[in-house]
Design an enzyme around this catalytic site. Structure first.
Site, short mmCIF file in Angstrom:
data_model
loop_
_atom_site.label_atom_id
_atom_site.label_comp_id
_atom_site.label_asym_id
_atom_site.label_seq_id
_atom_site.Cartn_x
_atom_site.Cartn_y
_atom_site.Cartn_z
N ASN A 149 -2.38 -1.79 -6.37
CA ASN A 149 -2.37 -2.36 -7.72
C ASN A 149 -3.67 -3.03 -8.15
O ASN A 149 -3.91 -3.19 -9.34
CB ASN A 149 -1.18 -3.32 -7.88
CG ASN A 149 -1.25 -4.52 -6.98
OD1 ASN A 149 -1.73 -4.43 -5.86
ND2 ASN A 149 -0.78 -5.65 -7.45
N LYS A 172 -8.11 0.81 5.39
CA LYS A 172 -7.24 1.87 4.88
C LYS A 172 -6.74 1.43 3.51
O LYS A 172 -5.88 0.55 3.39
CB LYS A 172 -6.04 2.10 5.80
CG LYS A 172 -5.31 3.38 5.41
CD LYS A 172 -3.83 3.38 5.72
CE LYS A 172 -2.95 2.84 4.64
NZ LYS A 172 -2.95 3.56 3.37
N SER A 225 3.84 -4.66 0.11
CA SER A 225 5.23 -5.07 -0.07
C SER A 225 5.71 -5.94 1.09
O SER A 225 5.17 -5.87 2.21
CB SER A 225 6.09 -3.81 -0.16
OG SER A 225 5.96 -3.07 1.03
N VAL A 228 6.95 -3.78 4.29
CA VAL A 228 5.90 -3.29 5.19
C VAL A 228 5.18 -4.49 5.84
O VAL A 228 4.90 -4.49 7.05
CB VAL A 228 4.90 -2.38 4.45
CG1 VAL A 228 3.78 -1.95 5.39
CG2 VAL A 228 5.60 -1.15 3.89
N GLY A 229 4.94 -5.53 5.06
CA GLY A 229 4.26 -6.72 5.58
C GLY A 229 4.99 -7.31 6.77
O GLY A 229 4.38 -7.69 7.77
N GLU A 246 -0.22 -10.77 2.69
CA GLU A 246 0.18 -11.21 1.34
C GLU A 246 1.16 -10.17 0.83
O GLU A 246 0.84 -8.98 0.80
CB GLU A 246 -1.03 -11.37 0.43
CG GLU A 246 -1.87 -12.60 0.74
CD GLU A 246 -1.07 -13.90 0.72
OE1 GLU A 246 -0.05 -13.98 -0.01
OE2 GLU A 246 -1.45 -14.84 1.43
N CYS A 280 1.24 -8.70 -8.16
CA CYS A 280 2.12 -9.45 -7.27
C CYS A 280 2.53 -10.76 -7.92
O CYS A 280 3.58 -11.32 -7.60
CB CYS A 280 1.43 -9.70 -5.94
SG CYS A 280 -0.20 -10.41 -6.14
N GLU A 377 12.32 -7.31 -6.14
CA GLU A 377 11.06 -7.09 -6.87
C GLU A 377 11.05 -5.65 -7.40
O GLU A 377 11.11 -4.71 -6.61
CB GLU A 377 9.86 -7.30 -5.94
CG GLU A 377 8.53 -7.15 -6.64
CD GLU A 377 7.33 -7.15 -5.68
OE1 GLU A 377 7.40 -6.48 -4.64
OE2 GLU A 377 6.33 -7.81 -6.00
P1 NAP Z 1 3.05 -1.00 0.14
O1 NAP Z 1 3.83 0.20 -0.15
O2 NAP Z 1 3.61 -2.02 1.06
O3 NAP Z 1 1.64 -0.48 0.72
C1 NAP Z 1 0.57 -1.35 1.02
C2 NAP Z 1 -0.37 -0.67 2.00
O4 NAP Z 1 0.27 -0.53 3.27
C3 NAP Z 1 -0.76 0.75 1.58
O5 NAP Z 1 -2.09 0.98 1.96
C4 NAP Z 1 0.21 1.59 2.38
O6 NAP Z 1 -0.18 2.91 2.56
C5 NAP Z 1 0.22 0.82 3.68
N1 NAP Z 1 1.38 1.07 4.54
C6 NAP Z 1 2.56 1.67 4.24
N2 NAP Z 1 3.37 1.70 5.34
C7 NAP Z 1 2.67 1.11 6.34
C8 NAP Z 1 2.97 0.83 7.70
N3 NAP Z 1 4.13 1.15 8.25
N4 NAP Z 1 2.02 0.21 8.45
C9 NAP Z 1 0.84 -0.16 7.91
N5 NAP Z 1 0.50 0.09 6.62
C10 NAP Z 1 1.41 0.71 5.84
O7 NAP Z 1 2.63 -1.77 -1.21
P2 NAP Z 1 2.08 -1.15 -2.57
O8 NAP Z 1 3.18 -0.40 -3.25
O9 NAP Z 1 0.77 -0.46 -2.36
O10 NAP Z 1 1.77 -2.49 -3.39
C11 NAP Z 1 2.73 -3.17 -4.12
C12 NAP Z 1 3.29 -4.33 -3.33
O11 NAP Z 1 2.22 -5.17 -2.90
C13 NAP Z 1 4.20 -5.23 -4.16
O12 NAP Z 1 5.27 -5.64 -3.37
C14 NAP Z 1 3.30 -6.41 -4.51
O13 NAP Z 1 3.99 -7.60 -4.82
C15 NAP Z 1 2.49 -6.53 -3.28
N6 NAP Z 1 1.22 -7.21 -3.51
C16 NAP Z 1 1.08 -8.49 -3.02
C17 NAP Z 1 -0.09 -9.19 -3.28
C18 NAP Z 1 -0.28 -10.58 -2.78
O14 NAP Z 1 -1.42 -11.04 -2.73
N7 NAP Z 1 0.77 -11.28 -2.41
C19 NAP Z 1 -1.12 -8.58 -4.03
C20 NAP Z 1 -0.93 -7.27 -4.49
C21 NAP Z 1 0.24 -6.60 -4.23
P3 NAP Z 1 0.26 4.08 1.54
O15 NAP Z 1 0.83 3.43 0.32
O16 NAP Z 1 -0.97 4.83 1.30
O17 NAP Z 1 1.29 4.88 2.26
#
Ligand code: NAP
Length: 477
Positions: A149, A172, A225, A228-229, A246, A280, A377
């Site tokens: 995002n 990555k 997310s 995953v986090g 985060e 986020c 969310e």
């Molecule tokens: P996501 O689906 O959790 O993906 C985040 C990153 O993790 C991507 O690079 C993803 O790769 C990778 N990933 C996926 N599965 C993984 C695993 N098992 N092990 C390690 N890495 C893995 O999140 P998103 O959809 O990109 O972003 C939206 C989310 O991020 C929302 O929940 C939002 O609230 C949160 N966010 C939080 C903050 C904060 O500072 N708190 C800031 C921005 C966004 P791929 O997607 O390429 O598969």
């Protein structure tokens, strides 16, 4: 446009699967193409980062900073061009995308300026002739995993501190936004980053978990997310590896009876609908004092209905599409479920019949806090409102969430504002401004299930990207 992995200073096509990065406003349009890194290439990237680590750590901080400043100049000079690419690849409006690119340059400059600040502390000793120094050292190889995002700002606020404090990086990015990752990596290399100091590997979750698992990676910084986090935290816990995550939010805006309603309505809409709600820190829960609820909701719904939705590159457009078809389906399903559970649509809510991953800005009047919408969310332009009969009840409702990233409170009463500071369980609190928005020189990160480990941004980042050594420095006998 073809994008490449960066492994040990070599631009590599990638041995993995081919991918096409498409425009969410016009899904048939390909913005960039490339190939994922193979498992072998991820290994090579980590090995390259390990090999480069001692040399980069020994490079004077001012020389490391000069690379960040050089990259910041390149990023700034490209803000309009990259902003258009970012809007095409991710879907936020051109104005927001250009601002994000310029913001990334500011972040890199901030971390370059760390070279001019103190690099440790000195304490007195009760022993004659001795001082106690607390010096900071890099942690080694940082594995950075970033979300879609903020394709350039979030990477900049991880890569900037990692590099300035002397770490090497394996990064990555989200597979949804490879182009801006390529742009940022190229700028850093062009600014003089030595081979192996930054490695960029394209891949999906598997590449992320390979980085997390690898013994050659000393620490992991993840943004994405909560699901995953939490898996990343658990794995790093097993491995005894420092980790910072985060994660997701379900951020509340609280509008109290004494607030300026026009201002509050405008800010709630900015918080809920800018970046198509894909921040986020976006506002997704609205808690309004009962006395002003109808009035406020009418203003919010009227503004939402007026927003110009369309191709993010068009200057008049105020909200673009969601990033992917999966995101569009998830958000639409969440809205349908809320309606099924008794929510009343005040704006939007019906699907848009057009090409691209668009949903309308949506305002829901919720039947209460028992609905799934209150907890989950959606990560889209949807805000759901409930009423509160007192400021105390409103703050309590804001805390009624497993998340604790950000909140906004609208009031003219200083006492109530101070009570919000005391009571709200969040990492970021806005009083009389929208729930989103950060400055690069102050800490950023969430409470509760929204954040784990040291905060990001500002000097707070030093806590994660360095380790301390306490030195008892005695005079020779
Ligand atoms: P996501 O689906 O959790 O993906 C985040 C990153 O993790 C991507 O690079 C993803 O790769 C990778 N990933 C996926 N599965 C993984 C695993 N098992 N092990 C390690 N890495 C893995 O999140 P998103 O959809 O990109 O972003 C939206 C989310 O991020 C929302 O929940 C939002 O609230 C949160 N966010 C939080 C903050 C904060 O500072 N708190 C800031 C921005 C966004 P791929 O997607 O390429 O598969």
């Amino acid at each position: 446009m073809d994008v490449l992995n960066l492994i040990g200073g070599r631009w590599a096509e990638g041995e993995g699967e081919e991918f096409a990065d498409t425009n969410p406003a016009r899904p048939a349009e390909v913005v960039a193409r490339g190939r994922f890194a193979s498992a072998r290439e991820v290994e090579q990237a980590i090995a390259a980062a390990r090999e480069a680590a001692p040399g980069w750590a020994a490079t004077p901080h001012h020389a490391r900073a000069a690379v960040l400043t050089g990259a910041a100049d390149l990023v700034d000079a490209s803000a309009d061009e990259w902003g258009a690419e970012l809007a095409r690849e991710e879907g936020k409006t051109l104005a927001e995308a250009v601002a994000e690119v310029s913001g990334a340059a500011r972040i890199l400059r901030y971390y370059a300026s760390e070279a001019d600040r103190d690099s440790g502390e000195v304490f007195a000793s009760p022993r004659p002739g001795e001082s106690v120094l607390v010096v900071r050292k890099p942690i080694g190889v940082a594995g950075l995993i970033t979300p879609f995002n903020f394709p350039v700002a979030i990477p900049a606020w991880k890569i900037g501190p990692a590099l300035t404090y002397g770490n090497t990086v394996v990064w990555k990015p989200s597979s949804l936004v490879p182009l801006l990752a390529y742009r940022l990596a190229r700028a850093l290399v062009q600014a003089g980053l030595p081979d192996g100091v930054l490695n960029l590997v394209y891949g999906e979750g598997e590449a992320g978990s390979a980085i997390v698992d690898h013994p050659g990676v000393d620490a992991v910084s993840f943004t994405g997310s909560t699901a995953v986090g939490r898996a990343v935290i658990a794995r790093c816990g097993e491995l005894g590896k420092p980790v910072q995550t985060e994660m997701g939010g379900k951020n509340a805006s609280v509008v109290l009876a004494d607030a300026d309603l026009d201002h509050a309505a405008e800010q709630v809409c900015l918080g809920a609908f800018r970046s198509t709600g894909q921040k986020c820190t976006a506002t997704s829960r609205l808690i309004v004092a009962s006395q002003v609820a109808d009035d406020l909701l009418e203003r919010v719904a009227e503004r939402a209905a007026r927003l110009v939705v369309g191709d993010p590159l068009a200057p008049e457009v105020e909200m673009g599409p969601l990033v992917s078809s999966a995101a569009r389906d998830r958000v639409s399903a969440g809205v349908r479920q809320a309606l099924g559970e008794g929510a009343k649509p005040l704006a939007g809510a019906s699907p848009l019949d057009r090409e691209g991953w668009f949903v309308p800005p949506t305002v829901l009047d919720l039947p209460g806090t028992g609905v799934d919408f209150w907890r989950t969310e959606l990560f889209g332009p949807v805000v759901g409102a409930v009423r509160a009969s007192s400021a105390e009840e409103a703050l309590g409702l804001a805390n009624l969430s497993e998340h604790g990233l950000s909140a906004a409170v609208f009031t003219r009463d200083l006492g109530v504002a101070l009570s919000a500071v005391e009571k709200l369980e969040v990492g970021v609190l806005h009083v009389n401004s929208e729930s989103a928005g950060t400055f690069p020189y102050v800490p950023f990160g969430g409470a509760k299930q929204s954040g784990f480990g040291p905060k990001e941004q500002g000097r707070a980042a030093r806590e994660f990207y360095t380790r301390t050594v306490t030195v008892y420095l005695g005079a020779p006998a």
